[in-house]
Design an enzyme around this catalytic site. Structure first.
Site, PDB file in Angstrom:
ATOM      1  N   CYS A   1       0.743  -1.077  -0.045  1.00  0.00           N
ATOM      2  CA  CYS A   1       0.060  -0.086   0.157  1.00  0.00           C
ATOM      3  C   CYS A   1       0.828   1.191  -0.073  1.00  0.00           C
ATOM      4  O   CYS A   1       0.222   2.037  -0.275  1.00  0.00           O
ATOM      5  CB  CYS A   1      -1.040   0.014   1.186  1.00  0.00           C
TER       6      CYS A   1
ATOM      7  N   ASN B   1     -10.311  -0.620   0.337  1.00  0.00           N
ATOM      8  CA  ASN B   1      -9.028  -0.418   0.531  1.00  0.00           C
ATOM      9  C   ASN B   1      -8.599  -0.913  -0.906  1.00  0.00           C
ATOM     10  O   ASN B   1      -8.467  -2.229  -1.147  1.00  0.00           O
ATOM     11  CB  ASN B   1      -8.382  -1.037   1.583  1.00  0.00           C
TER      12      ASN B   1
ATOM     13  N   HIS C   1      -3.170   6.965   1.897  1.00  0.00           N
ATOM     14  CA  HIS C   1      -3.831   5.648   1.402  1.00  0.00           C
ATOM     15  C   HIS C   1      -4.994   5.359   2.183  1.00  0.00           C
ATOM     16  O   HIS C   1      -5.113   5.260   3.380  1.00  0.00           O
ATOM     17  CB  HIS C   1      -2.821   4.454   1.802  1.00  0.00           C
TER      18      HIS C   1
HETATM   19  O1  UT7 Z   1      -3.807  -1.328   3.505  1.00  0.00           O
HETATM   20  C1  UT7 Z   1      -3.184  -1.953   4.630  1.00  0.00           C
HETATM   21  C2  UT7 Z   1      -3.330  -1.190   5.948  1.00  0.00           C
HETATM   22  N1  UT7 Z   1      -4.293  -2.147   6.792  1.00  0.00           N
HETATM   23  C3  UT7 Z   1      -4.918  -1.270   7.554  1.00  0.00           C
HETATM   24  O2  UT7 Z   1      -4.591  -0.044   7.745  1.00  0.00           O
HETATM   25  C4  UT7 Z   1      -5.973  -2.024   8.632  1.00  0.00           C
HETATM   26  C5  UT7 Z   1      -5.876  -1.275   9.909  1.00  0.00           C
HETATM   27  N2  UT7 Z   1      -6.753  -2.049  10.715  1.00  0.00           N
HETATM   28  C6  UT7 Z   1      -7.917  -1.768  10.914  1.00  0.00           C
HETATM   29  O3  UT7 Z   1      -8.366  -0.980  10.161  1.00  0.00           O
HETATM   30  C7  UT7 Z   1      -8.936  -2.235  11.855  1.00  0.00           C
HETATM   31  O4  UT7 Z   1      -8.081  -2.915  12.801  1.00  0.00           O
HETATM   32  C8  UT7 Z   1      -9.968  -3.226  11.221  1.00  0.00           C
HETATM   33  C9  UT7 Z   1     -11.000  -2.634  10.698  1.00  0.00           C
HETATM   34  C10 UT7 Z   1      -9.362  -4.263  10.491  1.00  0.00           C
HETATM   35  C11 UT7 Z   1     -10.807  -4.310  12.528  1.00  0.00           C
HETATM   36  O5  UT7 Z   1     -11.100  -3.004  13.447  1.00  0.00           O
HETATM   37  P1  UT7 Z   1     -10.818  -3.322  14.884  1.00  0.00           P
HETATM   38  O6  UT7 Z   1     -11.733  -2.399  15.650  1.00  0.00           O
HETATM   39  O7  UT7 Z   1      -9.521  -3.410  15.235  1.00  0.00           O
HETATM   40  O8  UT7 Z   1     -11.809  -4.493  15.207  1.00  0.00           O
HETATM   41  P2  UT7 Z   1     -11.100  -6.189  15.626  1.00  0.00           P
HETATM   42  O9  UT7 Z   1     -10.101  -7.017  14.989  1.00  0.00           O
HETATM   43  O10 UT7 Z   1     -10.366  -5.686  17.263  1.00  0.00           O
HETATM   44  O11 UT7 Z   1     -12.090  -7.006  16.241  1.00  0.00           O
HETATM   45  C12 UT7 Z   1     -13.558  -6.541  17.046  1.00  0.00           C
HETATM   46  C13 UT7 Z   1     -14.482  -7.548  17.038  1.00  0.00           C
HETATM   47  C14 UT7 Z   1     -13.856  -8.942  17.184  1.00  0.00           C
HETATM   48  O12 UT7 Z   1     -15.108  -9.621  17.976  1.00  0.00           O
HETATM   49  P3  UT7 Z   1     -14.718 -10.212  19.618  1.00  0.00           P
HETATM   50  O13 UT7 Z   1     -13.519 -10.861  19.381  1.00  0.00           O
HETATM   51  O14 UT7 Z   1     -14.500  -8.517  20.180  1.00  0.00           O
HETATM   52  O15 UT7 Z   1     -15.989 -10.483  19.830  1.00  0.00           O
HETATM   53  C15 UT7 Z   1     -14.022  -9.593  15.605  1.00  0.00           C
HETATM   54  O16 UT7 Z   1     -14.334 -11.092  15.758  1.00  0.00           O
HETATM   55  O17 UT7 Z   1     -15.069  -7.442  15.639  1.00  0.00           O
HETATM   56  C16 UT7 Z   1     -15.220  -8.818  14.996  1.00  0.00           C
HETATM   57  N3  UT7 Z   1     -15.249  -8.629  13.667  1.00  0.00           N
HETATM   58  C17 UT7 Z   1     -16.073  -8.352  12.987  1.00  0.00           C
HETATM   59  N4  UT7 Z   1     -17.390  -8.568  13.277  1.00  0.00           N
HETATM   60  C18 UT7 Z   1     -18.251  -8.345  12.290  1.00  0.00           C
HETATM   61  C19 UT7 Z   1     -14.012  -8.677  12.925  1.00  0.00           C
HETATM   62  N5  UT7 Z   1     -14.299  -8.400  11.567  1.00  0.00           N
HETATM   63  C20 UT7 Z   1     -15.505  -8.406  11.761  1.00  0.00           C
HETATM   64  C21 UT7 Z   1     -16.500  -8.316  10.418  1.00  0.00           C
HETATM   65  N6  UT7 Z   1     -18.023  -8.104  10.879  1.00  0.00           N
HETATM   66  N7  UT7 Z   1     -16.185  -7.940   9.307  1.00  0.00           N
END
Ligand code: UT7
Length: 325
Positions: free
Chosen positions: A109, A280, A250
């Site tokens: 990216c 993205n 990005h």
């Molecule tokens: O281009 C490369 C650069 N990439 C990035 O910049 C990505 C950077 N990271 C992010 O943008 C965020 O970390 C994400 C959007 C990927 C995830 O958001 P988050 O607030 O960090 O969520 P998390 O991974 O901590 O997950 C929170 C909860 C989890 O459930 P529990 O364990 O709290 O029960 C996940 O299982 O959300 C759940 N979850 C979802 N629920 C519904 C994870 N993905 C999903 C989903 N739909 N798609």
């Protein structure tokens, strides 16, 4: 050096969050509130990265009032090549850019920003005059469509710019960084299948594992490193965040865009975002968003743009440039 043309292309087919919730257990509410993404464009099996990249490049060349035969160098920033030997030459052939040398550059990216700085070196040294830089990715081919933590994030597309020498160098400052010690946070990794050729010799038959990401770590990395590197690039440009007309990051996550803007005290109306429609798009995200701003008449010649890419590697970089000539 000046940026004299831009163009973009993306698949026509769009998949909304609502539709995606039929594929994996997710919801529009979760995706939109955590990322700002509402839909993404997805390439069919018949469409190609070469096709999108060629279309974007053609538009950029036309805006710069050039002919493909004027082009000296084609740089393709991509992590999803259609040929591991390099995909840029196929674009050169499709464009009919017969004089151009063409090669791929991989920095995930960060690819577009790394490519911009690479192109600038050729132009500043006088080696090449007319350069086409393309950022293109079709990550939908490499996402695990059963992994809701990653598949909701990515979309496909391409963007391109033309770079040319100018009386005044409009790449005002830049800074690039890599940290391979954190490589495991975001991968699209080679996976070897053990194949015995003889009793004594075995080789690894190649394939690639789907994208894996530690979202929280990548988020932390971006929120910390991106403002820092933009400040560094601004320092090299002898500018401050007050001088910036557009923050062009990005497009990974709206929350990252907002957090970086807040840290730099750049108001929301200066923050460019196409996340809602495209998700993205990796190396394509910066030129794709730039092209929309220019074509819709919002970005004007002379506007100062603070751009930054960040992602796998880990890699990150910022470039401060003045659009147009
Ligand atoms: O281009 C490369 C650069 N990439 C990035 O910049 C990505 C950077 N990271 C992010 O943008 C965020 O970390 C994400 C959007 C990927 C995830 O958001 P988050 O607030 O960090 O969520 P998390 O991974 O901590 O997950 C929170 C909860 C989890 O459930 P529990 O364990 O709290 O029960 C996940 O299982 O959300 C759940 N979850 C979802 N629920 C519904 C994870 N993905 C999903 C989903 N739909 N798609």
């Amino acid at each position: 050096m000046a940026m004299t043309g831009c163009g973009s292309a993306a698949p026509a087919v769009s998949l909304s969050n609502e539709e995606l919730s039929q594929v994996v257990e997710t919801s529009d509410e979760w995706i939109a509130s955590r990322t700002g993404i509402r839909s993404r464009r997805l390439a069919s099996a018949n469409e190609s990265l070469v096709g999108f990249a060629t279309e974007a490049a053609r538009e950029a060349i036309a805006m710069a009032n050039l002919d493909p035969t004027d082009i000296d160098l084609i740089l393709l920033a991509t992590s999803t090549p259609e040929d591991l030997f390099g995909t840029a030459c196929q674009i050169q052939a499709q464009l009919g850019a017969t004089r151009a040398v063409a090669f791929d550059l991989t920095a995930a990216c960060s690819g577009f920003v790394f490519g911009l700085v690479t192109a600038a070196q050729f132009i500043r040294t006088g080696v090449y005059k007319n350069v086409v830089l393309i950022g293109a990715d079709v990550l939908s081919r490499w996402v695990d469509w059963e992994d809701r933590r990653t598949c909701v994030l990515f979309g496909d597309g391409a963007g391109a710019v033309v770079l040319q020498p100018d009386d005044r160098d409009r790449l005002l400052g830049f800074a690039l960084r890599s940290d391979g010690t954190q490589n495991s946070y975001l991968n699209l990794a080679y996976r070897a299948e053990h194949v015995a050729l003889t009793d004594k010799v075995a080789i690894g038959r190649g394939t690639f594992a789907p994208i894996t990401m530690n979202g929280q770590e990548v988020y932390r990395f971006a929120a910390r490193r991106v403002p820092e590197i933009i400040e560094k690039a601004l320092f090299h440009a002898e500018l401050t965040a007050n001088d910036v007309d557009w923050l062009l990051l990005h497009q990974a996550n709206q929350r990252i865009l907002d957090a970086v803007a807040q840290r730099l005290k750049i108001p929301p109306e200066k923050v460019i975002s196409n996340l809602a429609e495209f998700g993205n798009t990796s190396a394509a995200s910066i030129p794709l968003a730039l092209d929309a701003e220019v074509r819709q008449g919002r970005m004007k010649s002379g506007d100062i743009v603070a751009s930054a890419g960040f992602g796998a590697g880990l890699s990150w970089g910022a470039a401060i440039f003045e659009w147009g000539c």
